[in-house]
Design an enzyme around this catalytic site. Structure first.
Site, PDB file in Angstrom:
ATOM      1  N   HIS A 398       0.852  -1.195   0.000  1.00 46.84           N
ATOM      2  CA  HIS A 398       0.000   0.000   0.000  1.00 46.84           C
ATOM      3  C   HIS A 398       0.879   1.233   0.000  1.00 46.84           C
ATOM      4  O   HIS A 398       1.937   1.242   0.621  1.00 46.84           O
ATOM      5  CB  HIS A 398      -0.926   0.021   1.226  1.00 46.84           C
ATOM      6  CG  HIS A 398      -2.047   0.987   1.077  1.00 46.84           C
ATOM      7  ND1 HIS A 398      -1.951   2.301   1.458  1.00 46.84           N
ATOM      8  CD2 HIS A 398      -3.282   0.836   0.537  1.00 46.84           C
ATOM      9  CE1 HIS A 398      -3.085   2.918   1.173  1.00 46.84           C
ATOM     10  NE2 HIS A 398      -3.915   2.053   0.620  1.00 46.84           N
ATOM     11  N   GLU A 451      -7.842  -5.207  -0.303  1.00 45.85           N
ATOM     12  CA  GLU A 451      -8.398  -6.004  -1.390  1.00 45.85           C
ATOM     13  C   GLU A 451      -8.294  -7.507  -1.146  1.00 45.85           C
ATOM     14  O   GLU A 451      -9.041  -8.277  -1.728  1.00 45.85           O
ATOM     15  CB  GLU A 451      -7.653  -5.655  -2.693  1.00 45.85           C
ATOM     16  CG  GLU A 451      -7.550  -4.175  -2.945  1.00 45.85           C
ATOM     17  CD  GLU A 451      -8.594  -3.660  -3.907  1.00 45.85           C
ATOM     18  OE1 GLU A 451      -9.144  -4.476  -4.642  1.00 45.85           O
ATOM     19  OE2 GLU A 451      -8.848  -2.447  -3.906  1.00 45.85           O
TER      20      GLU A 451
HETATM   21  C1  LIG Z   1      -0.647  -0.659  -3.974  1.00 39.66           C
HETATM   22  C2  LIG Z   1       0.658  -0.371  -4.715  1.00 39.66           C
HETATM   23  C3  LIG Z   1       0.307   0.132  -6.123  1.00 39.66           C
HETATM   24  C4  LIG Z   1       1.452   0.706  -3.964  1.00 39.66           C
HETATM   25  O1  LIG Z   1       2.521   1.015  -4.778  1.00 39.66           O
HETATM   26  P1  LIG Z   1       3.705   2.014  -4.429  1.00 39.66           P
HETATM   27  O2  LIG Z   1       3.515   2.700  -3.150  1.00 39.66           O
HETATM   28  O3  LIG Z   1       3.894   2.872  -5.629  1.00 39.66           O
HETATM   29  O4  LIG Z   1       4.915   1.035  -4.234  1.00 39.66           O
HETATM   30  P2  LIG Z   1       6.083   0.845  -5.261  1.00 39.66           P
HETATM   31  O5  LIG Z   1       5.524   0.519  -6.618  1.00 39.66           O
HETATM   32  O6  LIG Z   1       6.967   2.035  -5.157  1.00 39.66           O
HETATM   33  O7  LIG Z   1       6.799  -0.435  -4.673  1.00 39.66           O
HETATM   34  C5  LIG Z   1       7.858  -0.397  -3.716  1.00 39.66           C
HETATM   35  C6  LIG Z   1       8.582  -1.719  -3.759  1.00 39.66           C
HETATM   36  O8  LIG Z   1       7.717  -2.732  -3.207  1.00 39.66           O
HETATM   37  C7  LIG Z   1       7.446  -3.729  -4.185  1.00 39.66           C
HETATM   38  N1  LIG Z   1       6.046  -4.078  -4.116  1.00 39.66           N
HETATM   39  C8  LIG Z   1       5.008  -3.231  -3.825  1.00 39.66           C
HETATM   40  N2  LIG Z   1       3.858  -3.929  -3.832  1.00 39.66           N
HETATM   41  C9  LIG Z   1       4.169  -5.199  -4.121  1.00 39.66           C
HETATM   42  C10 LIG Z   1       3.399  -6.361  -4.273  1.00 39.66           C
HETATM   43  N3  LIG Z   1       2.074  -6.349  -4.133  1.00 39.66           N
HETATM   44  N4  LIG Z   1       4.021  -7.516  -4.583  1.00 39.66           N
HETATM   45  C11 LIG Z   1       5.360  -7.539  -4.729  1.00 39.66           C
HETATM   46  N5  LIG Z   1       6.142  -6.458  -4.595  1.00 39.66           N
HETATM   47  C12 LIG Z   1       5.551  -5.299  -4.299  1.00 39.66           C
HETATM   48  C13 LIG Z   1       7.775  -3.104  -5.531  1.00 39.66           C
HETATM   49  O9  LIG Z   1       8.130  -4.087  -6.475  1.00 39.66           O
HETATM   50  C14 LIG Z   1       8.917  -2.200  -5.174  1.00 39.66           C
HETATM   51  O10 LIG Z   1      10.074  -3.001  -5.081  1.00 39.66           O
HETATM   52  P3  LIG Z   1      11.502  -2.415  -5.581  1.00 39.66           P
HETATM   53  O11 LIG Z   1      11.847  -1.351  -4.574  1.00 39.66           O
HETATM   54  O12 LIG Z   1      12.380  -3.615  -5.553  1.00 39.66           O
HETATM   55  O13 LIG Z   1      11.273  -1.867  -6.967  1.00 39.66           O
HETATM   56  C15 LIG Z   1       1.513  -1.646  -4.816  1.00 39.66           C
HETATM   57  O14 LIG Z   1       1.821  -2.115  -3.522  1.00 39.66           O
HETATM   58  C16 LIG Z   1       0.863  -2.733  -5.657  1.00 39.66           C
HETATM   59  O15 LIG Z   1       1.030  -2.746  -6.879  1.00 39.66           O
HETATM   60  N6  LIG Z   1       0.112  -3.698  -5.017  1.00 39.66           N
HETATM   61  C17 LIG Z   1      -0.576  -4.722  -5.745  1.00 39.66           C
HETATM   62  C18 LIG Z   1      -1.899  -4.208  -6.288  1.00 39.66           C
HETATM   63  C19 LIG Z   1      -2.931  -4.006  -5.206  1.00 39.66           C
HETATM   64  O16 LIG Z   1      -3.077  -4.818  -4.312  1.00 39.66           O
HETATM   65  N7  LIG Z   1      -3.666  -2.901  -5.335  1.00 39.66           N
HETATM   66  C20 LIG Z   1      -4.710  -2.546  -4.395  1.00 39.66           C
HETATM   67  C21 LIG Z   1      -4.318  -1.361  -3.590  1.00 39.66           C
HETATM   68  S1  LIG Z   1      -5.439  -1.011  -2.295  1.00 39.66           S
END
Ligand SMILES: CC(C)(COP(=O)(O)OP(=O)(O)OC[C@H]1O[C@@H](n2cnc3c(N)ncnc32)[C@H](O)[C@@H]1OP(=O)(O)O)[C@@H](O)C(=O)NCCC(=O)NCCS
Length: 513
Positions: A398, A451
């Site tokens: 998140h 979710e």
């Molecule tokens: C929710 C979300 C978009 C937040 O993204 P964010 O704050 O931009 O986080 P980032 O994209 O900067 O990710 C940071 C790191 O954690 C990792 N990471 C974040 N969520 C992850 C996940 N669900 N699975 C695996 N790795 C994850 C990223 O790969 C990244 O790793 P890195 O530093 O090696 O590149 C992200 O966690 C995600 O894509 N989750 C899955 C989709 C989901 O469940 N969405 C519903 C949200 S309520």
């Protein structure tokens, strides 16, 4: 012009003289001064030296604790507040406010209070200052950047806590009805029993789809038979706004916009269920005024009356997702409203933002992931492979929560209460995924988000997967609309800047070939 092209200092833009209080006066008199002067905080002084700050948030805390306003300011203020010097540049004050989540910082020169600077003051300057001065430090994805003030609610990511108005949102989901929380968001206070009854009466007829729009739903469902229901909702909300003659929010009174907001929020569940059933060649089920929000929703979707247990579980999910800080769809709805566009345009924008898998599109994918893992003995290699491949585990991570998402904790307990085939399996997968993410993505603090268990709860209550994200939209539209009303009530066009990083201009324009 000169002032606009050089970095401006806090001293130039601070409010002065600052409104002050003393530690031994009562909260009532300090609060009255805040209201009279129209400020969100008072600096508590000992002579000229600042010793604390008392903000609107402290007054809300006091009210929530049912404490007495004859308490001394000292009991409720934040002592020894961070301060900024008058010669500090605006960008660093902005960074400090944003990083700490402060809304106001006293300006102190040589231990002497000389002014106060608010996020609002800084935002005003950010509008006229060249982007270079501020944008260099803006984090990707605007993470942590405060872009507005709101009284609707807040998310405290490090504490794993979020609230609507002054109430813990999880507690509301555990103890109140959806209509109560809807009323709270729109009106700022929980309803009395009589107000609740009146509100329910007011909403009931608004659940009906206007006849002209209803007549063309079969055609919409036919031409886009395989499209996600949320895409069709986007189209029909737009159509409804146009058919009902929604005018630019800029030209409407608060009361007119409120009426339109009620109407859209009330009709969205009906539209979604009608479109879903038409896509599946089932007869549309009309809304039932005798049923509560969630029971009516499930009845319109499934065609039968749900058990009280299923209706309550879905209602808790809906309450827990009504609002959640400045998420992408809420921000989108506010940006659109800030242009003065009509309410339907802002809601359609919110729906579009929510439909993305990184925002609202994950619960069905989380359930798909559990299906794909199949059995717990396969979980470890499946998760490892996915993370090592660079895939995202759906339902994990998140932007704001760096600890347990409180919605996930609540929904886990709702899922446990309901029972069902997937719950134990999901809990085991959750634990393994958290362990593997901690090992392969150390320091990222990745836990389940809303979710993950939302999918389990909705599945158990008979909501088909394609309706998971639409169900999320059916509650979040209430949050968007509360934000639309708030934005319209105190509007300024939201028009940020970008840091240009392309080839240096100006290049001569080549002749057309
Ligand atoms: C929710 C979300 C978009 C937040 O993204 P964010 O704050 O931009 O986080 P980032 O994209 O900067 O990710 C940071 C790191 O954690 C990792 N990471 C974040 N969520 C992850 C996940 N669900 N699975 C695996 N790795 C994850 C990223 O790969 C990244 O790793 P890195 O530093 O090696 O590149 C992200 O966690 C995600 O894509 N989750 C899955 C989709 C989901 O469940 N969405 C519903 C949200 S309520």
């Amino acid at each position: 012009m000169a002032a606009e092209t050089r970095a401006r200092t806090v001293g130039e833009i601070m409010s002065r003289p600052p409104v002050t209080a003393t530690a031994d006066e009562t909260v009532a008199s300090a609060g009255a001064r805040m209201r009279e002067q129209g400020v969100g905080s008072v600096v508590v002084v000992d002579g000229e030296r600042p010793v604390g700050i008392l903000t609107e948030r402290d007054l809300v805390r006091l009210a929530a604790a049912a404490a007495s306003t004859s308490d001394a300011v000292a009991a409720w203020m934040t002592p020894d507040p961070d301060a900024v010097a008058p010669d500090a540049d605006v960008a660093s004050a902005f960074a400090s406010l944003a990083e700490h989540g402060y809304r106001h910082i006293p300006v102190v020169d040589d231990d002497r209070l000389v002014g106060i600077v608010s996020m609002r003051d800084l935002m005003r300057i950010a509008q006229i200052q060249p982007a270079d001065n501020l944008a260099g430090d803006v984090p990707r994805g605007l993470e942590g950047v405060v872009v507005a003030e709101t009284d609707i609610g807040d998310v405290r990511g490090l504490e794993g806590f979020y609230h609507y108005r002054q109430y813990d949102a999880v507690e509301l989901a555990e103890t109140r009805t959806l209509e109560d929380v809807w009323y709270l968001l729109f009106n700022g206070a929980l309803p009395s029993l009589a107000e609740r009854d009146r509100f329910i009466e007011e909403i009931a007829p608004l659940r009906e789809i206007p006849d002209d729009v209803k007549a063309i739903l079969p055609d919409i469902a036919r031409v886009a038979q395989h499209a996600p229901p949320l895409d069709l909702l986007r189209t029909t909300v737009s159509l409804m706004g146009a058919a009902l003659g929604f005018r630019p929010s800029l030209d409407l009174s608060g009361a007119e916009l409120y009426e339109q907001g009620l109407r859209v929020c009330a009709v969205v569940p009906t539209l979604l269920c009608a479109l879903y059933r038409l896509q599946h060649r089932m007869e549309v089920v009309d809304p039932r005024p005798d049923l509560d929000y969630a029971a009516n929703y499930l009845s319109m979707m499934r065609g039968d009356e749900p058990t009280a247990e299923h209706a309550r579980a879905v209602e808790q999910y809906l309450i827990s997702t009504i609002d959640h800080g400045f998420n992408a769809s809420t921000f989108t709805a506010r940006v659109i409203t800030s242009t003065g566009a009509d309410l339907a345009a802002a809601v359609v924008g919110g729906i579009g933002a929510l439909s993305g898998p990184l925002h609202g599109g994950a619960p069905s994918r989380a359930l798909d992931m559990l299906d794909s893992i199949g059995t717990i003995d396969k979980a470890d290699p499946w998760i490892r492979d996915a993370v090592e491949r660079g895939d995202r585990l759906m339902g994990f991570g998140h932007r704001v929560y760096k600890t347990d998402d409180p919605r996930s904790v609540m929904l886990r307990s709702v899922a446990e209460r309901l029972g069902g085939r997937n719950v134990e399996f999901a809990k085991q997968v959750e634990q393994q995924a958290i362990d593997i993410l901690a090992e392969l993505k150390p320091g990222r603090k990745l836990y389940t988000n809303v979710e993950f268990y939302a999918g389990i709860v909705m599945d158990t209550c008979g909501v088909p997967r394609e309706m998971f994200t639409p169900t999320f939209a059916s509650s979040r539209v209430i949050g968007w609309t509360a934000h639309i009303l708030e934005q319209a009530a105190d509007n300024r066009l939201i028009r940020p800047s970008a840091h240009y990083s392309g080839a240096p201009p100006p290049q001569p324009v080549p002749p057309a070939e």
